[in-house]
Write a protein that holds these residues in place. Sequence first.
Motif, PDB file in Angstrom:
ATOM      1  N   PRO A   1      -4.811   2.679  -9.751  1.00  0.00           N
ATOM      2  CA  PRO A   1      -5.059   2.821  -8.310  1.00  0.00           C
ATOM      3  C   PRO A   1      -4.822   1.513  -7.567  1.00  0.00           C
ATOM      4  O   PRO A   1      -5.620   0.579  -7.663  1.00  0.00           O
ATOM      5  N   ILE A   2      -3.728   1.443  -6.829  1.00  0.00           N
ATOM      6  CA  ILE A   2      -3.402   0.251  -6.050  1.00  0.00           C
ATOM      7  C   ILE A   2      -3.968   0.430  -4.640  1.00  0.00           C
ATOM      8  O   ILE A   2      -3.517   1.292  -3.887  1.00  0.00           O
ATOM      9  N   GLY A   3      -4.936  -0.366  -4.288  1.00  0.00           N
ATOM     10  CA  GLY A   3      -5.637  -0.193  -3.016  1.00  0.00           C
ATOM     11  C   GLY A   3      -5.227  -1.175  -1.943  1.00  0.00           C
ATOM     12  O   GLY A   3      -6.011  -1.455  -1.031  1.00  0.00           O
ATOM     13  N   ARG A   4      -4.015  -1.688  -2.021  1.00  0.00           N
ATOM     14  CA  ARG A   4      -3.586  -2.733  -1.082  1.00  0.00           C
ATOM     15  C   ARG A   4      -3.618  -2.266   0.365  1.00  0.00           C
ATOM     16  O   ARG A   4      -4.100  -2.979   1.249  1.00  0.00           O
TER      17      ARG A   4
ATOM     18  N   THR B   1       0.421  10.049  -3.226  1.00  0.00           N
ATOM     19  CA  THR B   1      -0.699   9.172  -3.553  1.00  0.00           C
ATOM     20  C   THR B   1      -1.408   8.802  -2.259  1.00  0.00           C
ATOM     21  O   THR B   1      -0.789   8.728  -1.193  1.00  0.00           O
ATOM     22  N   GLU B   2      -2.704   8.579  -2.361  1.00  0.00           N
ATOM     23  CA  GLU B   2      -3.496   8.311  -1.165  1.00  0.00           C
ATOM     24  C   GLU B   2      -3.452   6.826  -0.820  1.00  0.00           C
ATOM     25  O   GLU B   2      -3.857   5.984  -1.616  1.00  0.00           O
ATOM     26  N   ALA B   3      -2.966   6.520   0.366  1.00  0.00           N
ATOM     27  CA  ALA B   3      -2.948   5.136   0.849  1.00  0.00           C
ATOM     28  C   ALA B   3      -4.210   4.822   1.640  1.00  0.00           C
ATOM     29  O   ALA B   3      -4.787   3.745   1.514  1.00  0.00           O
ATOM     30  N   VAL B   4      -4.630   5.757   2.489  1.00  0.00           N
ATOM     31  CA  VAL B   4      -5.863   5.640   3.268  1.00  0.00           C
ATOM     32  C   VAL B   4      -6.618   6.941   3.084  1.00  0.00           C
ATOM     33  O   VAL B   4      -6.105   8.003   3.437  1.00  0.00           O
ATOM     34  N   MET B   5      -7.807   6.869   2.528  1.00  0.00           N
ATOM     35  CA  MET B   5      -8.533   8.080   2.156  1.00  0.00           C
ATOM     36  C   MET B   5      -9.166   8.778   3.354  1.00  0.00           C
ATOM     37  O   MET B   5      -9.348   9.994   3.345  1.00  0.00           O
ATOM     38  N   SER B   6      -9.533   8.026   4.374  1.00  0.00           N
ATOM     39  CA  SER B   6     -10.258   8.614   5.487  1.00  0.00           C
ATOM     40  C   SER B   6      -9.725   8.021   6.795  1.00  0.00           C
ATOM     41  O   SER B   6      -8.586   7.578   6.858  1.00  0.00           O
TER      42      SER B   6
END
Length: 479
Positions: free
Chosen positions: A183-186, A466-471
């Motif tokens: 999971p890359i959360g950049r 893939t999710e870049a921003v979840m909310s």
Amino acid sequence: MSAVHLDGSVAGPAVDGPQDILALLGDRSTLARRPAFRIEEADGTADVAAYRELRRAAFVQEQGLFAQHDLDDRDTDSRTVVLVAKDPEGAVVGGVRLGPVDHGPDLGWWQGGRLVVARRARGPHGIGAALVRAACARAEAEGALRFDATVQARNEVLFRRLGWQRVRDTTVAGVPHVLMRWPIGRIAALAAATKSSLGPLLTALAPPPGFVGDDGAPVPGTDVIAACDAIVPSMVERDPEWAGWCAVLVNVNDLAAMGAAPLGLLDAVGARDAAHATRVLAGLTRAARAYGIPVLGGHTQLGVPAALSVTALGRTDRPVPGGGGCPGHAVRLTADLGGSWRPGYRGRQWDSTSHRRTDELRTMTGAVAAARPAAAKDVSMAGIAGTLGMLAEASGCRAVLDVAAVPRPADATVGDWFTCFPGFAMLTADVPGAPPLPAGPATGAVCGELTEGEGVGLRWPDGEITEAVMSTVTGMGTA
């Protein structure tokens, strides 16, 4: 002559050639704690050959996954990176490879594989786990926003323990495997750091209905649009001319996103002395002339910490909102890909404006007014994906971004481009088939859509999202 260690013990006679600093200065307890291995990028053909021999021993001879060898086209791809683990004597005792998935342009989708540890080195040292961690760090450093690995089912526990996420079961060489994803959360981290506090902070200010989240604001009872931006003080301190230029740039882009024609600027400058203020104002003046906008006045204070903010005034009787999108609208990015990374800000600020003529700058900043899309936002410090999340949030939507369709300079990785501050980049949403922005030297392309839901997803060439921003990004709600 013998040397004396810090603990009082006596070393052997001095020898010629490079020496281990721990052997020269450390005590015996320090030497006893020396790591059992180190990880580095494979250095030349000898390291690569040793790594491939470990693979052959493990995957061909020991496990029987392949008949004669396990080599494939990734081994001949010049972009493939090989990381190896070496014991204190310099022998290769493990390795892993990683690189872009596709043979075309690097889209920021990387894959790791062929993780191997020599039979004699397996056990409590944790070489395999260290190689996996090093591969994750390297993929992120190379600008990847998606990093996958297909691992044998029996190794899933290790990868889960290291933070990887299970995607689905698969089969390789007739053996059960699991597709795992790091999971890359950049993007999410950038959006959170720059924008997540805005909602709670700004609730009491009550911006005009229909323009919640916009960088500019209509002045009630007029056709005037006002925008205001401050430059990070550390940037004003270390790079005053560029700070002055950017103070104009960001405010003009805020007006441009609302379709407003600029009228003038007001500046507020704080500086430690007149010499520093002069440099800030030189950059600001040069930018104002380049964009053809007068500086109407402002305030200057000396003997204080560096500070710079600019207020811009523009005019339009039909402002374009940032929250005017709706599900089904196509998302377009229009960006100036010319220029290069600003020296000292590689991967963070793309300078496409300082070399442009006034007519080119005015054409780009007038593009939203000419096309009048349903929604528009200029890309801010939240980057392309984070700014798209703001547009979607204000529109009460979710956004999906097609990674391969996003216009991007050749010199920028996907990770850097999606999270940097570009000189001119405008995100718009409108009905499918709407005309492009007539932005002159800028490049535009439809690269996504608004849907039901919230957040931002990245869609890859294989159809995976893939999710870049979840909310939501700001918490300010819909416009």
